[in-house]
Design a protein around this motif. Structure first.
Motif, mmCIF file in Angstrom:
data_model
loop_
_atom_site.group_PDB
_atom_site.id
_atom_site.type_symbol
_atom_site.label_atom_id
_atom_site.label_comp_id
_atom_site.label_asym_id
_atom_site.label_seq_id
_atom_site.Cartn_x
_atom_site.Cartn_y
_atom_site.Cartn_z
ATOM 1 N N PRO A 17 21.853 24.798 43.073
ATOM 2 C CA PRO A 17 21.329 24.632 44.430
ATOM 3 C C PRO A 17 20.648 25.897 44.937
ATOM 4 O O PRO A 17 21.018 27.012 44.560
ATOM 5 N N ALA A 18 19.657 25.706 45.788
ATOM 6 C CA ALA A 18 19.033 26.842 46.475
ATOM 7 C C ALA A 18 20.045 27.459 47.436
ATOM 8 O O ALA A 18 21.003 26.809 47.868
ATOM 9 N N THR A 19 19.835 28.720 47.773
ATOM 10 C CA THR A 19 20.689 29.382 48.752
ATOM 11 C C THR A 19 19.835 30.065 49.813
ATOM 12 O O THR A 19 18.710 30.484 49.562
ATOM 13 N N LEU A 20 20.424 30.171 50.997
ATOM 14 C CA LEU A 20 19.798 30.810 52.148
ATOM 15 C C LEU A 20 20.783 31.831 52.699
ATOM 16 O O LEU A 20 21.918 31.485 53.033
ATOM 17 N N ARG A 21 20.341 33.077 52.800
ATOM 18 C CA ARG A 21 21.219 34.154 53.280
ATOM 19 C C ARG A 21 20.535 34.910 54.410
ATOM 20 O O ARG A 21 19.337 35.177 54.360
ATOM 21 N N GLY A 22 21.318 35.239 55.445
ATOM 22 C CA GLY A 22 20.773 36.013 56.549
ATOM 23 C C GLY A 22 21.819 36.250 57.612
ATOM 24 O O GLY A 22 22.950 35.741 57.535
#
Length: 294
Positions: A271-276
């Motif tokens: 899966p893609a990941t989003l971090r922030g």
């Protein structure tokens, strides 16, 4: 307690790279979620207008998150329903899901949270103010976007923009341009957002690829305007850039909307990941049924 005895509901305000949300515990009864969202998301007279929120505070919001926390699970689960400023619901919101994870972690002390969305369950990890959430596998398949055609839409003209269509929980149209600042987004995005090829509409992103990452601007469906950040849009941009051979998204890619930097990975087999970052803005009380005063 009756609605008449308690006419207000508690809320908290969070934002992820300035993509901001009113958060209400789903245990709190809100009789008209449509009116609640359209009233308090308003950028001129919405949430925060009567509070001393300081120069960095945001009046209004990009949506209302109604969150139901289930602490009995390990990791704890939070069921997320996003109602947008126009009163519609969205199946997924990357920054919203990161805010939901931060909200749940604050209440449980957990460093991992499962976020249940209409697009599926997403695993989030909490590292201080930084939240990373799995975003599923981006899909270019016409039935998934969805598209009103049988072939993927990759780097084709749609209403004057060269568009690639991808679903990252919600449908996105991605156009790569030389400089995002040169684009009149409010003019060029609505025709694409409502194009016949997108039977459910689409969020519209313009992106510029540079040596240090990708700059992003997004016109969001349901907000019907530009937002300071869009997590599903950032993932869509990287997925499209990878599809077009513009980046190697097996490695983290920095995507920079106006509200701050996000780190995106779109692996070949995961899966893609989003971090922030996520920040808590303020809290207070709101009328439980603003429509009752109208």
């Amino acid at each position: 307690m009756s609605l008449q005895a308690d006419p207000t509901v508690s809320f908290e305000k969070y934002h992820g790279t300035s993509n901001d949300f009113v958060i209400v515990d789903a245990d709190e009864f809100v009789p008209n979620r449509y009116a609640f969202a359209t009233t308090y998301c308003d950028r001129e007279g919405g949430v925060g207008v009567d509070l001393d929120i300081g120069p960095d505070g945001h009046i209004g919001a990009d949506g209302v998150l109604f969150l139901a926390l289930e602490e009995k699970y390990s990791p704890p689960r939070v069921i997320m329903t996003l109602v947008q400023p126009d009163g519609s619901t969205a199946a997924m919101c990357g920054n919203g899901a990161r805010c939901a994870a931060a909200w749940a972690a604050e209440r449980t002390g957990a460093s991992e949270v499962m976020v249940d969305t209409q697009a599926g369950t997403r695993h989030a990890t909490v590292d201080g103010a930084d939240i990373t959430i799995e975003m599923g596998v981006p899909s270019f398949e016409p039935r998934d976007v969805p598209l009103a055609r049988d072939e993927p839409l990759v780097d084709e003209d749609v209403e004057g923009l060269r568009v690639t269509a991808v679903n990252t929980g919600v449908p996105h149209a991605v156009a790569f341009v030389d400089d995002v600042d040169d684009v009149d987004l409010e003019a060029v995005a609505p025709p694409v957002r409502h194009a016949d090829v997108f039977p459910e509409g689409a969020n519209v992103n313009v992106a510029s690829v540079g040596e240090d990452g990708i700059r992003q601007r997004t016109f969001e469906r349901g907000v019907e305007g530009e937002t300071q950040s869009c997590g599903t849009g950032a993932v869509a941009i990287v997925a499209a850039a990878k599809r077009l051979g513009l980046v190697d998204a097996n490695e983290p890619v920095t995507v920079s909307p106006p509200g701050g930097d996000l780190e995106i990975t779109v692996p070949d087999d995961a899966p893609a990941t989003l971090r922030g970052p996520v920040a808590h803005e303020f809290a207070g009380e709101l009328a439980r049924d603003p429509s009752a005063d109208q």
